[in-house]
Design a protein around this motif. Structure first.
Motif, PDB file in Angstrom:
ATOM      1  N   LEU C 228       6.118   0.642   1.358  1.00 31.67           N
ATOM      2  CA  LEU C 228       5.119   0.287   0.344  1.00 31.67           C
ATOM      3  C   LEU C 228       3.722   0.711   0.755  1.00 31.67           C
ATOM      4  O   LEU C 228       2.922   1.145  -0.061  1.00 31.67           O
ATOM      5  N   PHE C 229       3.418   0.563   2.084  1.00 30.43           N
ATOM      6  CA  PHE C 229       2.071   0.887   2.530  1.00 30.43           C
ATOM      7  C   PHE C 229       1.745   2.351   2.287  1.00 30.43           C
ATOM      8  O   PHE C 229       0.713   2.690   1.688  1.00 30.43           O
ATOM      9  N   VAL C 230       2.642   3.237   2.710  1.00 31.04           N
ATOM     10  CA  VAL C 230       2.394   4.670   2.546  1.00 31.04           C
ATOM     11  C   VAL C 230       2.330   5.012   1.058  1.00 31.04           C
ATOM     12  O   VAL C 230       1.472   5.785   0.615  1.00 31.04           O
ATOM     13  N   ALA C 231       3.232   4.400   0.289  1.00 35.11           N
ATOM     14  CA  ALA C 231       3.250   4.669  -1.152  1.00 35.11           C
ATOM     15  C   ALA C 231       1.931   4.298  -1.794  1.00 35.11           C
ATOM     16  O   ALA C 231       1.398   5.014  -2.638  1.00 35.11           O
ATOM     17  N   GLY C 232       1.396   3.163  -1.368  1.00 35.26           N
ATOM     18  CA  GLY C 232       0.149   2.711  -1.971  1.00 35.26           C
ATOM     19  C   GLY C 232      -1.040   3.463  -1.442  1.00 35.26           C
ATOM     20  O   GLY C 232      -2.044   3.640  -2.134  1.00 35.26           O
ATOM     21  N   PHE C 233      -0.960   3.930  -0.206  1.00 36.10           N
ATOM     22  CA  PHE C 233      -2.127   4.524   0.420  1.00 36.10           C
ATOM     23  C   PHE C 233      -2.365   5.950  -0.039  1.00 36.10           C
ATOM     24  O   PHE C 233      -3.505   6.363  -0.249  1.00 36.10           O
ATOM     25  N   LEU C 234      -1.287   6.716  -0.213  1.00 37.85           N
ATOM     26  CA  LEU C 234      -1.436   8.109  -0.624  1.00 37.85           C
ATOM     27  C   LEU C 234      -1.252   8.223  -2.126  1.00 37.85           C
ATOM     28  O   LEU C 234      -0.403   7.574  -2.707  1.00 37.85           O
ATOM     29  N   GLY C 235      -2.026   9.080  -2.729  1.00 39.74           N
ATOM     30  CA  GLY C 235      -1.959   9.277  -4.174  1.00 39.74           C
ATOM     31  C   GLY C 235      -3.071   8.509  -4.841  1.00 39.74           C
ATOM     32  O   GLY C 235      -3.321   7.348  -4.523  1.00 39.74           O
ATOM     33  N   SER C 236      -3.753   9.195  -5.752  1.00 37.32           N
ATOM     34  CA  SER C 236      -4.870   8.545  -6.420  1.00 37.32           C
ATOM     35  C   SER C 236      -4.864   8.959  -7.876  1.00 37.32           C
ATOM     36  O   SER C 236      -4.775  10.139  -8.169  1.00 37.32           O
ATOM     37  N   PRO C 237      -4.916   8.057  -8.831  1.00 42.44           N
ATOM     38  CA  PRO C 237      -4.895   6.601  -8.611  1.00 42.44           C
ATOM     39  C   PRO C 237      -3.571   6.175  -7.970  1.00 42.44           C
ATOM     40  O   PRO C 237      -2.597   6.908  -8.006  1.00 42.44           O
ATOM     41  N   ARG C 238      -3.564   4.946  -7.471  1.00 39.96           N
ATOM     42  CA  ARG C 238      -2.415   4.504  -6.686  1.00 39.96           C
ATOM     43  C   ARG C 238      -1.170   4.359  -7.580  1.00 39.96           C
ATOM     44  O   ARG C 238      -1.244   4.346  -8.813  1.00 39.96           O
ATOM     45  N   MET C 239      -0.062   4.253  -6.864  1.00 39.61           N
ATOM     46  CA  MET C 239       1.237   4.135  -7.543  1.00 39.61           C
ATOM     47  C   MET C 239       1.332   2.792  -8.288  1.00 39.61           C
ATOM     48  O   MET C 239       0.856   1.774  -7.806  1.00 39.61           O
ATOM     49  N   ASN C 240       1.925   2.823  -9.488  1.00 38.66           N
ATOM     50  CA  ASN C 240       2.158   1.573 -10.228  1.00 38.66           C
ATOM     51  C   ASN C 240       3.399   0.882  -9.683  1.00 38.66           C
ATOM     52  O   ASN C 240       4.377   1.533  -9.314  1.00 38.66           O
ATOM     53  N   MET C 241       3.328  -0.450  -9.607  1.00 35.30           N
ATOM     54  CA  MET C 241       4.462  -1.202  -9.079  1.00 35.30           C
ATOM     55  C   MET C 241       4.981  -2.164 -10.139  1.00 35.30           C
ATOM     56  O   MET C 241       4.226  -2.937 -10.719  1.00 35.30           O
ATOM     57  N   LEU C 242       6.299  -2.087 -10.370  1.00 31.90           N
ATOM     58  CA  LEU C 242       6.913  -3.005 -11.333  1.00 31.90           C
ATOM     59  C   LEU C 242       7.939  -3.857 -10.606  1.00 31.90           C
ATOM     60  O   LEU C 242       8.706  -3.350  -9.785  1.00 31.90           O
ATOM     61  N   LYS C 243       7.938  -5.160 -10.901  1.00 29.03           N
ATOM     62  CA  LYS C 243       8.964  -6.027 -10.311  1.00 29.03           C
ATOM     63  C   LYS C 243      10.267  -5.819 -11.069  1.00 29.03           C
ATOM     64  O   LYS C 243      10.279  -5.668 -12.291  1.00 29.03           O
TER      65      LYS C 243
END
Ligand SMILES: Nc1ncnc2c1ncn2[C@@H]1O[C@H](COP(=O)(O)OP(=O)(O)OP(=O)(O)O)[C@@H](O)[C@H]1O
Ligand SMILES: [Mg+2]
Lengths: 352, 331, 373
Positions: C228-243
């Motif tokens: 999750l950390f790498v997914a959120g850190f790289l890419g802009s805007p950040r990755m969307n997360m769905l439960k």
């Protein structure tokens, strides 16, 4: 604007352009009065130091250095002094041949004939501005003044150089390294600020005797080199030098001493200048410690020498004042040119 | 292209000298590692402090408890508290003549009076001057410099200048004569000489304290005064409620500093009064120590050290108070 | 020559451990970027490599030599500092010469190297100026020049561009890349700017709280974030997360229910997932397809048009978490309007919310390079 004479108002009101209140006048009076109080004793001593020996004890004194005008009169071997003579409401200049009680024997210098006898209350000396340079040249040639001067210059110069190096090294260690005991050592050094010389002068003298430096110029140089003020001042300044510069130098293969010599010292120049000025003033003006350590005349510094002079020549003020002025001169010159550094340095550290 | 060549030649010479100097130091680094270098850098300083500051303190204590005229502590007989007893033996502390060491008590009383008057006078003059200079007066820098000038002079020079000023044939007497007052030999009169020792001390040092107080005053934010002006505060209230409270810590530090320095009065008074005269009217505590230890052939180091230790304790207490205040000021 | 090997490196400042068991091998000639949030230990790791900081435990090798006890100079590295750390009292020429003089190089050699570096960086006109007489970009180049003249095995850069303005940053970025191509020397570059990381690196090392989260090429990290950390850190805007929850496992695909009666197909290794498992489904803004009636209901809040592309901000119906979608070209949905989003199945990243790790993917099929946000 109220012009009350309230002393508090006088001190706190700030100046407004275009208005001159009582407060401003009082402020200026205080400042000008203070300026005169500072300058008059110094100026008086300076003017007096130019008076010839015969003039200096005259009372009431003249403000400016003056001396009787001498004139060679044909028929007399030695030059005679000129006087203003008032006879029958007419004023003439005459030369005095000799003085007997209340009568003076005078001749007219232009047509020297038989001296006439004149009441001393009718004559007043003819004077002109002089500068008795012999007051200055005699101490330099006849007395040990030159030796004192040389000693003072030597002590001031050597002690200042060593003070700068030794304390800069310590400040470098205390500002740019982290090592076991760093805080303790800093506190230890700073705590010596609390120990004035007057408290340890007796045992410090013994130590100087023990290391064989008594009556030796090194005996007043070496004990004063390590200076807590110096360490503190330089350390505070070095703390502002970015550590990255030192790391860059380490990456550049500089040895630690090379970092000190080539990077830290040049960048600490402003603080070093302040410490140098302090050190020069301290060493030049030092009195009590040299008084204790030095015992033979050829080792005296200027201050000790001056003090000795005034004991020996207590009536020869023309010499004492001239020497006083000579020793005051370098400090005055330093102050004149570096006034700004000195005052900001002292205001910044709260020390002197 | 001759200048750069000369430059490189000078560079090279300097470089060569430098390499000679740094060779042993770098050798140390190579032997013991970079981490040990700070100890080497500190060594000269610490050795000097050790020999000329810390060792003397230890010796001072040793001296205070030994007697005789020998120079080296080991040669001196242990006398316990005798030195202190001798200093403190007194029937009536307010009259030094009744004390065994009457000179010591004369010096103490002289010093106390001097400290009292000198601290009060210097503080007052410095504060008034600083307040005036803080009023954005034209030529402020000039006046600050003039008042500061005496601070740099040597005590001997100052003593001599004033001695001449106060001389029987000096300017002050000339001025008084103009007013019809008969001449006075100020420095041979007990009252006048004490008065002028304080005057000279104020003259000598006030510039230094003015400078410190001025720095404190200039650190007070200007908007506080503007706010006070908007609130129509009277100058008296502004001084009492804003300036002095905010300057308070500086004032305290100056006060303690003044006390510490005043207690140690010696140099200029010694020169001005020809060694404490007339009689013992201007004999102060440092002079007592100096005279006991070095002034005569007696060399009463024990007594002198005991007096030093007593003075050291007083100064230490004052300094600790100052440090405490300083720390409180920082926080 | 410039191969770097860290094994089990630990670093503690007193009681505070700032680097935990770092193992990393960097091949000779690579351009490696350390990224991570502020305070994660990037600079510390770089300084350890430089020899400016001791290691508490572990080993460090450069070019096969154990350099753990070596000084920075002996390690044959050069470093460019964030503040440039030019010696302010020396001219540019002296700055460049200082290190070589310390190494007792010959005058002529020093002069030759300075000329060479000055030419390479176009700083010849400034050689006799003091650093304070230079602009930020010129200082930056001098700092790089000081590293180049040393001819090191490894270049270290600590956020060298962060003091430059945006335009200059882009230009200098390109220059450093060009330099790397010319010199072919190992370069390690610290930044917290992910654009720098993505554009410059051969290899990115993502650090977080003193640990290496993932090492790989920029696209590897972008396409297959390990957690999750790498997914959120790289890419802009950040990755969307769905439960969501895993509802079905088929061969080569796993169905994830994210509500709205929509099951997203994800290409996961069936062995890595179990039915009923709660997961987080990550979709980058560019990886949605829009439709009019089918998909996740998306309420538009506002949009930002950059001319060539558009970002739309909003929420899923009934939820509060912001979702960002990216569309090429002009696109102006009404605020409050409703869109339906369909994530691209092959772009779906699925994470275990407890461990933060990505669920293992189905066997990789080769993929074309694609544009990203
Ligand atoms: N000398 C030191 N003493 C104590 N702690 C330190 C020291 N240097 C760094 N740290 C700590 O180590 C951690 C990592 O610091 P580091 O400088 O490596 O972070 P960074 O990743 O470079 O951050 P940034 O992006 O802000 O530069 C931080 O928590 C910092 O507080
Ligand atoms: Mg950093």
């Amino acid at each position: 604007m109220s012009t009350s004479l309230d002393p508090v108002a006088f001190l706190t009101r700030t100046r407004r352009p275009g208005r001159v209140g009582v407060t401003d006048i009082l402020s200026w009076l205080w400042l000008i009065g203070g300026t005169l109080a500072v300058l008059i004793p110094v100026a008086w001593a300076g003017l007096s130091s130019l008076k010839p020996e015969a003039e200096i004890t005259r009372f009431p004194p003249t403000l400016l250095p003056r001396a009787a005008v001498q004139k060679t009169v044909t028929g007399f071997e030695n030059p005679l002094s000129l006087w203003k003579v008032t006879v029958d409401g007419e004023t003439r200049e005459m030369a005095m041949v000799r003085r007997i009680g209340l009568k003076a024997q005078m001749v007219d210098p232009n047509e020297p004939g038989k001296p006439v006898s004149i009441d001393v209350k009718d004559i007043s000396p003819v004077q002109q501005l002089t500068a008795a340079t012999e007051n200055y040249t005699d101490p330099l040639t006849k007395f040990d003044f030159l030796t004192f001067l040389k000693n003072s210059v030597f002590v001031t110069f050597v002690a200042t150089i060593l003070t700068l190096i030794v304390n800069a090294l310590a400040a470098f260690a205390l500002s740019k390294y982290r090592f076991r005991g760093d805080k303790a050592i800093f506190v230890l050094i700073i705590s010596t600020l609390m120990i004035p010389l007057t408290v340890v002068m007796v045992p410090a003298y013994l130590v100087v005797v023990g290391v064989g430096l008594v009556d030796n110029l090194w005996g007043i140089i070496i004990p004063t080199i390590a200076s807590p003020t110096g360490v503190f001042l330089l350390r505070q300044y070095m703390l502002t030098i970015p550590d990255e510069l030192i790391e860059a130098a380490r990456v550049d293969a500089a040895s630690e001493f090379r970092i000190f010599w080539r990077i830290i010292l040049p960048l600490t120049a402003p603080a070093l200048a302040v410490l140098a000025i302090f050190s020069i003033l301290w060493r030049w003006n030092d009195f009590l410690w040299p008084l204790i350590v030095l015992s033979s005349r050829e080792n005296f510094t200027l201050q000790v020498g001056l003090n000795a002079f005034q004991g020996e020549f207590s009536v020869q003020w023309h010499y004492i004042l001239a020497m006083t002025f000579l020793s005051l001169l370098p400090v005055t010159i330093v102050f004149f040119f570096l006034q700004k550094y000195i005052t900001t340095g002292i205001a910044g550290t709260g020390m002197k | 292209m001759s200048t750069p060549r000369i430059a490189t030649l000078a560079d090279r010479t300097l470089d060569f000298v430098m390499r000679l100097v740094e060779a042993p130091i770098n050798g140390f680094e190579w032997l013991f590692g970079r981490k040990r270098m700070p100890y080497l850098f500190l060594a000269p300083n610490l050795v000097l402090f050790g020999i000329f500051t810390f060792l003397p303190i230890a010796i001072a204590v040793g001296y205070a408890f030994t007697g005789g005229t020998e120079l080296f502590v080991a040669d001196r007989p242990f006398v316990g508290f005798d030195n202190f007893r001798q200093l403190l033996a007194c029937e009536d502390y307010s009259s030094p003549g009744s004390c065994r060491e009457s000179l010591f008590w004369t010096a103490i009383w002289n010093t106390l009076w001097f400290v009292g008057f000198n601290v009060a006078a210097t503080l007052l003059v410095a504060l008034v001057t600083a307040l005036i200079l803080n009023r954005a007066i034209a030529a402020c820098g000039f006046f600050r410099a003039v008042f500061f000038y005496p601070v740099l002079l040597s005590p001997v020079v100052i003593g001599l200048i004033w001695k001449w000023f106060l001389d029987r044939n000096g300017l002050l007497n000339a001025f008084l004569q103009m007013l019809g007052v008969p001449p006075e030999i100020f420095l041979l009169d007990v009252g006048w000489s004490r008065f002028f020792v304080v005057v000279v001390s104020v003259w000598f040092h006030m510039g230094f304290y003015t400078l410190i107080l001025l720095a404190g005053l200039q650190a007070i934010p200007k908007d506080l005064y503007e706010a006070a002006a908007i609130d129509a505060a009277s100058p008296r209230r502004t001084l009492l409620r804003i300036t002095l409270p905010l300057l308070g810590p500086n004032l305290l530090v100056v006060l303690i500093l003044l006390m510490i320095r005043s207690v140690q009065i010696f140099d200029e008074a010694w020169v001005l009064t020809n060694g404490g005269g007339p009689g013992t009217a201007n004999s102060f505590i440092v002079q007592y120590i100096y005279q006991m230890a070095f002034g005569s052939d007696l060399r009463l180091f024990g007594l002198a050290s005991a007096a030093s230790v007593l003075m050291g304790v007083v100064l230490l207490i004052l300094t600790l108070i100052q440090l405490r205040l300083g720390r409180r000021m920082e926080s | 020559m410039g191969e770097l090997k860290l094994t089990g490196v630990n670093k503690a400042f007193g009681a505070l451990t700032v680097l935990h068991d770092i193992n990393l091998t960097i091949e000779d000639g690579k351009f490696v970027v350390f990224v991570g949030p502020s305070g994660c230990g990037k600079s510390t790791l770089l300084r350890i490599i430089a020899g400016l900081e001791d290691i508490s435990a572990g080993g460090i090798e450069i070019g096969g030599r154990d350099v753990g006890r070596f000084s920075p100079a002996e390690r044959r590295i050069a470093m460019v500092f964030q503040s440039y750390a030019l010696y302010p009292h020396m001219s540019v020429r002296k700055n460049l010469a200082f290190g070589l003089e310390n190494l007792k190089f010959k005058r002529s050699e020093i002069e030759a190297r300075i000329q060479e570096a000055a030419r390479m960086l176009a700083i010849e006109p400034y050689l006799d100026r003091k650093p304070r007489q230079l602009s930020g970009g010129q200082r930056q180049r001098v700092a790089i020049g000081r590293a180049i003249v040393r001819n090191p095995d490894i270049f270290l850069f600590d956020e060298p561009l962060s003091n430059l303005d945006a335009a200059l940053r882009v230009q200098t970025r390109a220059e450093i890349t060009r330099l790397h191509r010319e010199l072919k020397t190992t370069m390690i570059y610290v930044t917290h700017d992910q654009v720098e990381a993505m554009t410059m690196a051969d290899q990115i090392v993502v650090l977080n709280s003193g640990r290496i989260e993932q090492v790989g090429t920029p696209l590897e990290l972008f396409d297959n974030p390990r957690n999750l950390f790498v997914a959120g850190f790289l890419g802009s805007p950040r990755m969307n997360m769905l439960k969501g929850t895993v509802t079905a496992i088929e061969d080569g695909s796993v169905a994830i229910d994210v509500g709205y009666r929509i099951a997203l197909p994800a290409k996961l290794d069936p062995a890595g997932a179990r039915i009923g498992q709660p997961v987080l489904a990550g979709i980058r803004p560019a990886h949605f397809t829009l439709s009019q009636e089918e998909g996740l209901p998306f309420i538009v809040q506002y949009h930002e048009s950059l001319g060539t592309e558009t970002y739309v901000y909003g929420t899923l119906d009934g939820q509060s978490e912001q979702i960002i979608i990216h569309q090429a070209g002009h696109f102006a949905p009404k605020a409050g309007g409703r869109l339906f989003l369909m994530p691209m199945p092959e772009r779906l990243h699925v994470f275990d919310p407890d461990t933060g790790l990505a669920l293992p993917r189905a066997v990789e099929e080769p993929r074309r390079v694609h544009e990203h946000a």
